[in-house]
Design a protein around this motif. Sequence first.
Motif, PDB file in Angstrom:
ATOM      1  N   ALA A   1       0.860  -1.186   0.000  1.00 43.73           N
ATOM      2  CA  ALA A   1       0.000   0.000   0.000  1.00 43.73           C
ATOM      3  C   ALA A   1       0.894   1.234   0.000  1.00 43.73           C
ATOM      4  N   PHE A   2       0.421   2.303  -0.644  1.00 41.45           N
ATOM      5  CA  PHE A   2       1.249   3.492  -0.797  1.00 41.45           C
ATOM      6  C   PHE A   2       0.857   4.616   0.148  1.00 41.45           C
ATOM      7  N   THR A   3      -0.168   4.431   0.952  1.00 38.76           N
ATOM      8  CA  THR A   3      -0.541   5.420   1.956  1.00 38.76           C
ATOM      9  C   THR A   3      -0.773   4.709   3.284  1.00 38.76           C
ATOM     10  N   ALA A   4      -0.634   5.468   4.364  1.00 39.10           N
ATOM     11  CA  ALA A   4      -0.848   4.889   5.685  1.00 39.10           C
ATOM     12  C   ALA A   4      -2.286   4.405   5.836  1.00 39.10           C
ATOM     13  N   ALA A   5      -3.242   5.171   5.293  1.00 40.89           N
ATOM     14  CA  ALA A   5      -4.644   4.789   5.406  1.00 40.89           C
ATOM     15  C   ALA A   5      -4.912   3.477   4.668  1.00 40.89           C
ATOM     16  N   ALA A   6      -4.340   3.353   3.453  1.00 41.24           N
ATOM     17  CA  ALA A   6      -4.536   2.122   2.692  1.00 41.24           C
ATOM     18  C   ALA A   6      -3.865   0.942   3.379  1.00 41.24           C
ATOM     19  N   CYS A   7      -2.734   1.200   4.013  1.00 41.04           N
ATOM     20  CA  CYS A   7      -2.025   0.133   4.710  1.00 41.04           C
ATOM     21  C   CYS A   7      -2.862  -0.379   5.877  1.00 41.04           C
ATOM     22  N   ARG A   8      -3.417   0.563   6.652  1.00 39.30           N
ATOM     23  CA  ARG A   8      -4.260   0.156   7.774  1.00 39.30           C
ATOM     24  C   ARG A   8      -5.504  -0.571   7.285  1.00 39.30           C
ATOM     25  N   ALA A   9      -6.101  -0.083   6.181  1.00 33.17           N
ATOM     26  CA  ALA A   9      -7.310  -0.707   5.652  1.00 33.17           C
ATOM     27  C   ALA A   9      -7.050  -2.139   5.197  1.00 33.17           C
TER      28      ALA A   9
END
Length: 349
Positions: A202-210
Amino acid sequence: MTDNDNTTNSSLRPRQTKMVGNNKTTNGSPPRSTTSSSSSSAASPLAMRTSPFLPTPLETLALAAYPALLAFGTLFSVLSPQTRGAPYDAGAQSHNPATAPSYFARKDNVFNVLFVKRGWAWISISFLAFVLTHPALNNQISGNIRKVRAATRWVLVTAWWALVTQWCFGPPLIDRGFRFTGGRCEVAAEAIEEGIADKADAFTAAACRASGGRWSGGHDVSGHVFLLVLGSYFLVQEVGWVACRAGRLFGPAREERCVVMGDGAVKGAGVEADKSGAATDESELGVGGKFALVVVALCWWMLLMTAIYFHTWFEKFTGLLVAAMAIYPVYILPRWVPALRAFIGMPGI
């Protein structure tokens, strides 16, 4: 003896008259009018002017409060046995609620959930309330112009907040910096096994958490520090200078800002306030101003809690640095660039 006395007295009279007449010269003291003029000159705003290229003493004091809070909090976290000994998950930037050294060390504390996580909304609402209710921004002569310029400054500061934390033609700058310094998303093995996440990075922290993963390996600029410093200083500038010019804070003569005019002359900022017809006698902060100061106080408190319980000292420092990058262009640069000042103005002017 009588003649001598008369002679003596008569010879003394001119001397006395001369001494009285030359009193200002003999005593070395200036005449009363000159002394009064010197005193008024010393007390004039000219004596309090500072460089238009640098923050004023008041602004410097306000800016110094932020590294002071961060330094105090970091030192406290190192010296406090309870805080130092509490387990801390650097990847999740969180303490375990069961072992957290304080209620404020838990990410689910009400101030973090309802205030910091929605911080820019609170800052924007309080600023709007101040602009709409304070009489200095609603006088008949210059109110609309001052509102437009205040709104422009809010747009510029908000744009920087969005670019750093929300979106910058893709991932925000904080996430880009994390990736650039070697960070990546480690997808949780449990999430993959349960089929709720794929193995793609994932390229963003939000996407990584999701996706059930976590950031790992890079430098994580403290988003909390960035938000709390930028938002609170924005309100301090917008509310503080209006209150100063109104005489609410430090007296009406405490105008220290200077500006470079179109002809290159350096003058006190009050000159432009007089030209624009800006009112200077509204001494009440109003409901909006008081609301904004409450938001500032909450920002400072949560900044201290962040300094004590979250992030490394370097992550907090870079959060402060990134926030400061927006302060100079919006609040100092217009003082010596007349064209920019005509566009975005200055608080209180």
